[in-house]
Motif scaffolding. Sequence first.
Motif, short mmCIF file in Angstrom:
data_model
loop_
_atom_site.label_atom_id
_atom_site.label_comp_id
_atom_site.label_asym_id
_atom_site.label_seq_id
_atom_site.Cartn_x
_atom_site.Cartn_y
_atom_site.Cartn_z
N GLY A 196 58.82 -31.41 23.94
CA GLY A 196 58.13 -31.21 25.21
C GLY A 196 57.09 -32.26 25.49
O GLY A 196 56.10 -32.01 26.20
N LEU A 197 57.29 -33.45 24.96
CA LEU A 197 56.33 -34.54 25.10
C LEU A 197 56.46 -35.21 26.47
O LEU A 197 57.55 -35.61 26.86
CB LEU A 197 56.56 -35.59 24.00
N THR A 198 55.37 -35.31 27.20
CA THR A 198 55.35 -36.06 28.45
C THR A 198 55.39 -37.54 28.12
O THR A 198 54.55 -38.03 27.37
CB THR A 198 54.08 -35.75 29.26
N LEU A 199 56.37 -38.25 28.68
CA LEU A 199 56.53 -39.67 28.40
C LEU A 199 56.07 -40.53 29.56
O LEU A 199 56.30 -40.20 30.72
CB LEU A 199 57.99 -40.00 28.09
N HIS A 200 55.44 -41.65 29.22
CA HIS A 200 55.03 -42.66 30.20
C HIS A 200 56.01 -43.83 30.09
O HIS A 200 56.44 -44.18 28.99
CB HIS A 200 53.61 -43.16 29.91
N GLY A 242 42.87 -39.11 19.95
CA GLY A 242 43.53 -39.52 18.71
C GLY A 242 44.89 -40.12 19.01
O GLY A 242 45.51 -39.79 20.03
N TRP A 243 45.33 -41.01 18.15
CA TRP A 243 46.61 -41.65 18.42
C TRP A 243 47.37 -41.89 17.12
O TRP A 243 46.81 -41.87 16.04
CB TRP A 243 46.42 -42.95 19.19
N GLY A 244 48.64 -42.10 17.28
CA GLY A 244 49.50 -42.36 16.13
C GLY A 244 50.87 -42.78 16.63
O GLY A 244 51.10 -42.89 17.84
N ASP A 245 51.76 -43.01 15.71
CA ASP A 245 53.11 -43.35 16.11
C ASP A 245 54.11 -42.92 15.06
O ASP A 245 53.77 -42.65 13.92
CB ASP A 245 53.25 -44.84 16.42
N LEU A 246 55.34 -42.82 15.50
CA LEU A 246 56.48 -42.50 14.65
C LEU A 246 57.56 -43.51 14.99
O LEU A 246 57.56 -44.08 16.08
CB LEU A 246 56.99 -41.09 14.95
N VAL A 247 58.50 -43.71 14.08
CA VAL A 247 59.60 -44.63 14.37
C VAL A 247 60.91 -43.87 14.24
O VAL A 247 61.17 -43.20 13.24
CB VAL A 247 59.59 -45.84 13.42
N ALA A 248 61.71 -43.95 15.30
CA ALA A 248 63.05 -43.37 15.32
C ALA A 248 64.06 -44.49 15.14
O ALA A 248 63.81 -45.62 15.56
CB ALA A 248 63.29 -42.66 16.65
N PRO A 249 65.21 -44.20 14.54
CA PRO A 249 66.20 -45.26 14.33
C PRO A 249 66.86 -45.77 15.61
O PRO A 249 67.45 -46.84 15.60
CB PRO A 249 67.23 -44.60 13.41
N SER A 250 66.72 -45.04 16.72
CA SER A 250 67.29 -45.49 18.00
C SER A 250 66.51 -44.90 19.16
O SER A 250 65.79 -43.91 19.00
CB SER A 250 68.77 -45.07 18.11
N TYR A 251 66.70 -45.52 20.32
CA TYR A 251 66.04 -45.02 21.54
C TYR A 251 66.53 -43.61 21.86
O TYR A 251 65.75 -42.73 22.23
CB TYR A 251 66.30 -45.97 22.71
N GLN A 285 54.86 -42.65 24.72
CA GLN A 285 55.59 -43.76 25.31
C GLN A 285 56.56 -44.27 24.26
O GLN A 285 56.22 -44.31 23.07
CB GLN A 285 54.61 -44.86 25.72
N LEU A 286 57.77 -44.60 24.69
CA LEU A 286 58.79 -45.12 23.77
C LEU A 286 58.85 -46.63 23.90
O LEU A 286 58.92 -47.16 25.01
CB LEU A 286 60.16 -44.51 24.09
N ALA A 287 58.83 -47.33 22.77
CA ALA A 287 58.85 -48.79 22.77
C ALA A 287 59.92 -49.29 21.80
O ALA A 287 59.86 -48.99 20.60
CB ALA A 287 57.48 -49.34 22.38
N HIS A 288 60.88 -50.03 22.31
CA HIS A 288 61.93 -50.60 21.48
C HIS A 288 61.30 -51.64 20.55
O HIS A 288 60.54 -52.50 21.00
CB HIS A 288 63.00 -51.26 22.36
N ILE A 289 61.61 -51.57 19.25
CA ILE A 289 61.02 -52.51 18.30
C ILE A 289 62.11 -53.27 17.53
O ILE A 289 61.96 -53.59 16.36
CB ILE A 289 60.04 -51.82 17.33
N GLY A 290 63.20 -53.54 18.20
CA GLY A 290 64.26 -54.34 17.60
C GLY A 290 65.15 -53.51 16.71
O GLY A 290 65.36 -52.32 16.92
#
Length: 106
Positions: free
Chosen positions: A70-74, A50-59, A31-36
């Motif tokens: 190939g990630l299924t997104l919710h 298991g879970w984790g996260d990564l941060v991208a500089p933009s949506y 799932q993609l979540a905008h974090i400002g």
Amino acid sequence: MADTKQAERKAARLAREIKAFSGKHGGAEGQLAHIGQAGTRIVLVGEDGGWGDLVAPSYAIAQQAAEQAGLTLHEEFDGEFAAKVKTGPYEWTRMAGIQLGGPSNG
């Protein structure tokens, strides 16, 4: 042009990290979540819980990375998706510590 190449490299790097997570956890959804201003968080949940996260500089870069991997997104981190996450004692005591002013395990 340089910004485009840099964005493509960042997306490719994130896609490799998503694939590595997925391989380690028997598959994954996200799932993609905008974090400002910090960008967009890519929340990953493995088939094993298991879970984790990564941060991208933009949506846009987060979305590109997810597509490349190939990630299924919710759309949302709703009940059914959230129920796949397995938490252990560390997470519970950390959450309780933060909420109740107790130990933060940090």
